[in-house]
Write an enzyme that holds these catalytic residues in place. Structure first.
Site, PDB file in Angstrom:
ATOM      1  N   CYS A   1       0.842  -1.210   0.000  1.00 53.39           N
ATOM      2  CA  CYS A   1       0.000   0.000   0.000  1.00 53.39           C
ATOM      3  C   CYS A   1       0.871   1.252   0.000  1.00 53.39           C
ATOM      4  O   CYS A   1       0.579   2.223  -0.712  1.00 53.39           O
ATOM      5  CB  CYS A   1      -0.933   0.002   1.206  1.00 53.39           C
ATOM      6  SG  CYS A   1      -2.134  -1.344   1.165  1.00 53.39           S
ATOM      7  N   THR A   2       1.929   1.226   0.783  1.00 52.31           N
ATOM      8  CA  THR A   2       2.851   2.364   0.805  1.00 52.31           C
ATOM      9  C   THR A   2       3.489   2.540  -0.564  1.00 52.31           C
ATOM     10  O   THR A   2       3.575   3.662  -1.070  1.00 52.31           O
ATOM     11  CB  THR A   2       3.913   2.167   1.903  1.00 52.31           C
ATOM     12  OG1 THR A   2       3.246   2.028   3.172  1.00 52.31           O
ATOM     13  CG2 THR A   2       4.877   3.340   1.965  1.00 52.31           C
TER      14      THR A   2
END
Length: 153
Positions: A45-46
């Site tokens: 996600c990052t």
């Protein structure tokens, strides 16, 4: 049924990481690049959102509004945004209504967690129709950023 190009984008109003309401209807007249992600502070996600951050000048240059959406609380999203220097709003779909409307939600995710957003990307045109739709089953995969940027050129 999953959303397809040419369909009207489901309307929504969500609370942002700045604790302000953001409505799709208010963005009519500009393109919207909508990225769903499972959970703040996780590796993929990052990477997904940092890719958007690092290419933000492209989206800004074509007057496209980038939005990130997850089921995290707006408070968690505010810290995630601050720590990573994201220039775009992160929206809390805590009640899972928007992830569900866009067909981007897991019935069951890892560790038995239920109702987590799938990784997905949608591009919505100025008239609020979907012109790109990608919903990924594997949370380890990333959206096709090159295809999205090519479509928007």
């Amino acid at each position: 049924m999953s959303l397809q190009s040419g369909q009207p984008a489901p309307q929504f109003t969500l609370v942002s990481s700045e604790l302000k309401e953001v409505s799709l209807a208010d963005l009519k007249g500009q393109k919207v690049v909508l990225h769903f992600f499972p959970m703040a502070f996780t590796g993929v996600c990052t990477t997904q959102l940092c890719t958007l951050r690092d290419h933000f000048s492209f989206y800004e240059g074509i007057n496209a509004q980038v939005l990130g959406v997850s089921v995290d609380s707006p408070f968690t999203l505010a810290k995630f945004k601050e720590e990573n220097g994201y220039q775009f709003p992160l929206l809390s779909d805590f009640n899972k209504t928007v992830s569900t409307a866009y067909g981007a939600i897991y019935d069951e995710f890892v560790l038995g967690l239920k109702g987590v957003s799938k990784r997905a990307a949608f591009v919505i045109d100025e008239e609020q129709n979907i012109i790109y739709a990608e919903v990924l089953e594997s949370a380890g995969d990333l959206p096709n950023f090159e295809a999205i940027e090519e479509l928007l050129k």
